[in-house]
Design an enzyme around this catalytic site. Structure first.
Site, short mmCIF file in Angstrom:
data_model
loop_
_atom_site.label_atom_id
_atom_site.label_comp_id
_atom_site.label_asym_id
_atom_site.label_seq_id
_atom_site.Cartn_x
_atom_site.Cartn_y
_atom_site.Cartn_z
N THR A 101 0.85 -1.19 0.00
CA THR A 101 0.00 0.00 0.00
C THR A 101 0.88 1.23 0.00
OG1 THR A 101 -1.69 -1.17 1.23
CG2 THR A 101 -1.73 1.23 1.39
N THR B 55 1.14 -0.97 6.10
CA THR B 55 1.07 -1.74 4.87
C THR B 55 1.41 -3.18 5.24
OG1 THR B 55 2.07 -2.06 2.68
CG2 THR B 55 3.44 -0.96 4.31
N GLY B 56 0.93 -4.11 4.43
CA GLY B 56 1.14 -5.51 4.77
C GLY B 56 -0.19 -6.24 4.78
N GLY C 239 -3.54 -7.04 5.51
CA GLY C 239 -4.59 -6.24 6.15
C GLY C 239 -5.31 -6.97 7.26
N ASP D 67 -7.34 -3.35 5.35
CA ASP D 67 -7.17 -2.33 6.40
C ASP D 67 -7.06 -0.91 5.83
OD1 ASP D 67 -4.64 -3.36 5.26
OD2 ASP D 67 -3.76 -1.75 6.46
#
Ligand code: ASP
Length: 304
Positions: free
Chosen positions: A149, A200-201, A203, A180
């Site tokens: 993201t 980020t990652g 969610g 997320d």
């Protein structure tokens, strides 16, 4: 008061420079983060955000974005939006309404159409070809193969802090999945009296910890921004266990100092008043304090 801007991944390098120039010329944090995010949304080289984003399991490029104004705590968000150029701009436009700040799917698209937002088919030849090759592989659970993201946090010279996020979410996600990124408190949060954070990652992991709000809460208790970022992630790791899936986060305190924490190697960009945008690489360390080093030559870093 001085300005500062932090953003996720190397892909935000040019956007971070643009955001810095806005802040340097006395612009607002809101204009800076939007321009920074849009630079990534518009770039077909990046397959995890906006134009050329990777599709969901049904072949649709569906986009999530969020925006929060730290002066008022007003937020706007869109989820599972298809067919528009800048979900971040649409999210930003939703912040002043008393209700209906978070729109999804067809409802979000109808709002965008009624308000004259620019349309765009975000499925490019590249993304479509990759989808056709890989759609039968079960990649949804193979983290970091086609998602990331773009998150921006900025503080302007007046002391306003704003956060903004945008993503096409997990590659080959279920149609209708929202992560997320558009959820305040999870993918982003901003309170100009305390600070801001964004993540980020995966969610689903970030949402379990309402991670961005967790970082801001720790700063509210008096913790330094870097310590707050590391502690929020460490707390979630402890709660979820060693098999926690990848997460990285950026944070900023009310004075514009920045921090990051991550479960894996994570590039990020920072610009501060009087200086140019710098690229850094964050890595988890045994001590629990994230190790951060400056990358002098961006071309030396192969990851986006
Ligand atoms: N957090 C995003 C999501 O789960 C993806 C990412 O940042 O890698 O949709």
């Amino acid at each position: 008061m001085s300005w500062s801007v932090i953003s996720t991944w190397k892909m935000s390098l040019e956007g971070n420079r643009k955001a810095g120039r806005i802040l340097e010329s006395h612009g607002t944090a809101g204009d800076a983060v939007l321009l920074g995010v849009q630079d990534v949304e518009d770039n077909p080289a990046f397959h995890s955000v906006g134009y050329s984003g990777l599709p969901d399991a049904g072949g649709h490029v569906t986009l999530d974005a969020g925006y929060m104004d730290g002066d008022t705590l007003e937020f706007g968000a869109v989820g599972c939006l298809e067919g528009y150029r800048s979900p971040a701009a649409i999210a930003r436009s939703l912040i002043h309404y008393p209700y209906n700040n978070f729109l999804v799917g067809e409802g979000a698209a109808a709002y965008a159409e009624n308000h004259g937002f620019e349309k765009r088919d975000n499925l490019t030849k590249d993304s479509a070809e990759r989808y056709l090759r890989e759609r039968n592989l079960n990649q949804t659970h193979s983290s970091y193969k086609g998602h990331d993201t773009v998150c921006f946090l900025a503080r302007d010279e007046k002391g306003t802090i704003v956060s903004c996020t945008s993503t096409s979410g997990l590659y080959l996600k279920e149609h209708g999945r929202v992560g997320d990124t558009p959820l305040p408190g999870c993918g982003y949060y901003a309170d100009s009296t305390i600070g801001a954070a964004a993540a980020t990652g995966v969610g689903e992991e970030i949402m379990k910890g309402a991670l961005s709000r967790a970082v801001v809460d720790l700063m509210a208790q008096g913790m330094h921004v870097q310590e707050a970022a590391d502690k929020a992630l460490a707390d979630l790791k402890e709660r979820l266990g060693e098999n926690i899936r990848p997460i990285s986060l950026i944070a900023m305190d009310k004075d514009g100092n920045t921090g990051v924490s991550t479960t894996l190697a994570f590039p990020f960009c920072v610009a501060k008043e009087g200086g140019d945008t710098e690229l850094y690489l964050a890595e988890p360390s045994e001590t629990g304090i994230t190790s951060i080093r400056k990358i002098e030559d961006p071309s030396e870093l192969s990851m986006d």
